[in-house]
Write an enzyme that holds these catalytic residues in place. Structure first.
Site, mmCIF file in Angstrom:
data_model
loop_
_atom_site.group_PDB
_atom_site.id
_atom_site.type_symbol
_atom_site.label_atom_id
_atom_site.label_comp_id
_atom_site.label_asym_id
_atom_site.label_seq_id
_atom_site.Cartn_x
_atom_site.Cartn_y
_atom_site.Cartn_z
ATOM 1 N N PHE A 11 0.827 -1.211 0.000
ATOM 2 C CA PHE A 11 0.000 0.000 0.000
ATOM 3 C C PHE A 11 0.859 1.257 0.000
ATOM 4 O O PHE A 11 0.777 2.095 -0.907
ATOM 5 C CB PHE A 11 -0.930 -0.039 1.215
ATOM 6 C CG PHE A 11 -1.570 1.278 1.566
ATOM 7 C CD1 PHE A 11 -2.250 2.019 0.607
ATOM 8 C CD2 PHE A 11 -1.496 1.775 2.863
ATOM 9 C CE1 PHE A 11 -2.846 3.241 0.932
ATOM 10 C CE2 PHE A 11 -2.087 2.984 3.194
ATOM 11 C CZ PHE A 11 -2.759 3.722 2.227
ATOM 12 N N ILE A 12 1.723 1.387 1.001
ATOM 13 C CA ILE A 12 2.589 2.565 1.063
ATOM 14 C C ILE A 12 3.589 2.542 -0.089
ATOM 15 O O ILE A 12 3.769 3.534 -0.805
ATOM 16 C CB ILE A 12 3.331 2.628 2.414
ATOM 17 C CG1 ILE A 12 2.339 2.835 3.570
ATOM 18 C CG2 ILE A 12 4.372 3.756 2.410
ATOM 19 C CD1 ILE A 12 2.980 2.790 4.949
ATOM 20 N N ASP A 31 10.378 -6.885 -3.578
ATOM 21 C CA ASP A 31 9.156 -7.266 -2.871
ATOM 22 C C ASP A 31 8.893 -8.744 -3.097
ATOM 23 O O ASP A 31 9.162 -9.278 -4.179
ATOM 24 C CB ASP A 31 7.962 -6.440 -3.373
ATOM 25 C CG ASP A 31 6.779 -6.490 -2.422
ATOM 26 O OD1 ASP A 31 6.497 -5.471 -1.771
ATOM 27 O OD2 ASP A 31 6.125 -7.552 -2.322
ATOM 28 N N ALA A 71 9.626 -2.192 3.742
ATOM 29 C CA ALA A 71 9.083 -3.536 3.930
ATOM 30 C C ALA A 71 8.976 -3.885 5.406
ATOM 31 O O ALA A 71 9.846 -3.533 6.213
ATOM 32 C CB ALA A 71 9.966 -4.557 3.213
ATOM 33 N N SER A 114 7.528 4.305 12.712
ATOM 34 C CA SER A 114 6.125 4.414 13.109
ATOM 35 C C SER A 114 5.924 5.503 14.149
ATOM 36 O O SER A 114 6.264 5.323 15.321
ATOM 37 C CB SER A 114 5.626 3.076 13.659
ATOM 38 O OG SER A 114 4.351 3.217 14.256
ATOM 39 N N TYR A 139 5.594 -4.109 18.103
ATOM 40 C CA TYR A 139 5.829 -3.427 16.828
ATOM 41 C C TYR A 139 6.616 -2.141 17.050
ATOM 42 O O TYR A 139 7.598 -1.873 16.358
ATOM 43 C CB TYR A 139 4.476 -3.124 16.176
ATOM 44 C CG TYR A 139 4.554 -2.508 14.796
ATOM 45 C CD1 TYR A 139 4.693 -3.309 13.671
ATOM 46 C CD2 TYR A 139 4.449 -1.127 14.614
ATOM 47 C CE1 TYR A 139 4.744 -2.758 12.402
ATOM 48 C CE2 TYR A 139 4.504 -0.564 13.343
ATOM 49 C CZ TYR A 139 4.648 -1.391 12.244
ATOM 50 O OH TYR A 139 4.702 -0.826 10.992
ATOM 51 N N LYS A 143 10.464 -1.257 15.788
ATOM 52 C CA LYS A 143 10.700 -0.072 14.959
ATOM 53 C C LYS A 143 11.747 0.837 15.608
ATOM 54 O O LYS A 143 12.649 1.343 14.931
ATOM 55 C CB LYS A 143 9.393 0.699 14.751
ATOM 56 C CG LYS A 143 8.442 0.061 13.760
ATOM 57 C CD LYS A 143 8.960 0.174 12.338
ATOM 58 C CE LYS A 143 7.951 -0.271 11.313
ATOM 59 N NZ LYS A 143 8.468 -0.219 9.930
ATOM 60 N N ARG A 206 -5.997 9.229 16.789
ATOM 61 C CA ARG A 206 -4.839 9.013 15.938
ATOM 62 C C ARG A 206 -4.674 10.181 14.966
ATOM 63 O O ARG A 206 -5.604 10.935 14.709
ATOM 64 C CB ARG A 206 -4.994 7.716 15.126
ATOM 65 C CG ARG A 206 -5.106 6.444 15.963
ATOM 66 C CD ARG A 206 -3.786 6.070 16.588
ATOM 67 N NE ARG A 206 -3.883 4.811 17.321
ATOM 68 C CZ ARG A 206 -4.223 4.716 18.602
ATOM 69 N NH1 ARG A 206 -4.506 5.817 19.285
ATOM 70 N NH2 ARG A 206 -4.268 3.543 19.198
ATOM 71 N N ASP A 266 -2.713 -0.749 22.683
ATOM 72 C CA ASP A 266 -3.260 0.398 21.959
ATOM 73 C C ASP A 266 -2.920 1.696 22.687
ATOM 74 O O ASP A 266 -3.238 1.856 23.871
ATOM 75 C CB ASP A 266 -4.778 0.283 21.820
ATOM 76 C CG ASP A 266 -5.199 -0.711 20.758
ATOM 77 O OD1 ASP A 266 -4.353 -1.062 19.921
ATOM 78 O OD2 ASP A 266 -6.364 -1.144 20.780
#
Length: 306
Positions: A11-12, A31, A71, A114, A139, A143, A206, A266
């Protein structure tokens, strides 16, 4: 310049391909997937394979001036299901990319980090890059660790490094899987006439950045002398409820929400201060959320519901 883009079929990445090509760069995409049919690949060198494979990576790095490492094999919602795999693939994989750069004498890397996860729970918003980073998800931890390793490698081996801490991107080509991407998932669910699953009460805030604005930032970063870390976002906070209601309103339908327990990973609120990117990249997000939603819906209208 010859730019290697890992994850260029995603997508990005697919939007970054367009932005890099528009800026006059020769793009090499690495990819694991087959070329997506909804993108014009003319002029792009496409290498199908994994950045985790050294031989494939070496072949893609030949003659490259800059790497854009976009990626990733995980997303925030899945990283804790296999944290060992996340570290082995994404942290160690990023180190393999850095080592490949050293072997081939590549002098610059732009890393897609991120902005939504590396800071963790913050006391106030908007959040500047100097704010302490205390991620609460695997995550975000990975990062941030990738950022630190690339910073160390850049000093030891003499290449330049810029991490772009992107907020929540949305726009055309976003998947509707429900794993990541509230806007894409909401459009898909509303088209199907089914409830939208919401973790918590929908009050989590967000920062949403339109994908083409993000792609321009990445393209600008390739030739910029800026190093270190930069936030890339809209600087505007929207709650989950507000996003769903805005999309439903633009579609002219009612939204039904199915509320589920909140996840401990979250972050309750994150909005980015992007003044550093404005100065260092001469970049600001120019697409309002309403305009971005209309463009995303226009693109979705050309696709059959999944």
């Amino acid at each position: 310049m010859r730019v290697l883009l890992t994850g260029g079929n995603g997508f990005i990445g697919s939007h970054v391909v367009e932005a890099l090509r528009a800026a006059g760069h020769h793009v090499v995409v690495l990819d694991i997937g087959e070329q997506r049919p909804d993108l014009d690949w003319s002029g792009v060198t496409y290498v199908r394979g994994s950045f985790l494979d050294e031989a494939t990576l070496d072949g893609a790095l030949a003659g490259v001036d800059c790497v854009v490492h976009a990626a990733s094999t995980s997303v925030p919602a899945t990283s804790m299901r296999d944290p060992v795999g996340d570290v082995e693939q994404n942290l160690v994989g990023t180190l393999r990319v850095a080592l490949g750069m050293v072997r081939h004498g590549v002098r610059r890397i732009v890393y897609l980090s991120s902005g939504g996860t590396v800071y963790g729970v913050t006391g106030s918003t908007p959040v500047h890059e100097d704010h302490p980073c205390r991620p609460i998800s695997g995550y975000g931890v990975v990062k941030l660790a990738c950022e630190h390793y690339l910073r160390v490698f850049s000093k030891v081996h003499g290449f330049s490094f810029l991490a772009l801490r992107a907020s929540n991107p949305y726009g055309p080509r976003q998947a509707a899987s429900g794993v990541q991407g509230l806007v894409g998932t909401t459009i898909h669910r509303l088209r199907q006439g089914v409830p939208i699953d919401v973790r918590g009460d929908g009050s989590a805030v967000r920062d949403y950045v339109y994908i083409r604005d993000l792609a321009v930032a990445v393209s600008s970063a390739v030739t910029s002398p800026a190093c270190g870390v930069m936030n890339i976002g809209s600087g505007v906070g929207l709650s989950v409820r507000e996003v769903i209601e805005a999309v439903a309103g633009a579609m002219g339908v009612a939204a039904e929400m199915n509320f589920e327990p909140a996840s401990p990973s979250d972050v309750p609120r994150i909005v980015l201060d992007c003044s550093k990117a404005s100065t260092g990249l001469s970049w600001t997000a120019t697409t309002s959320f309403d305009t971005g939603i209309r463009a995303t819906l226009a693109h979705a209208a050309t696709k059959s519901p999944l």
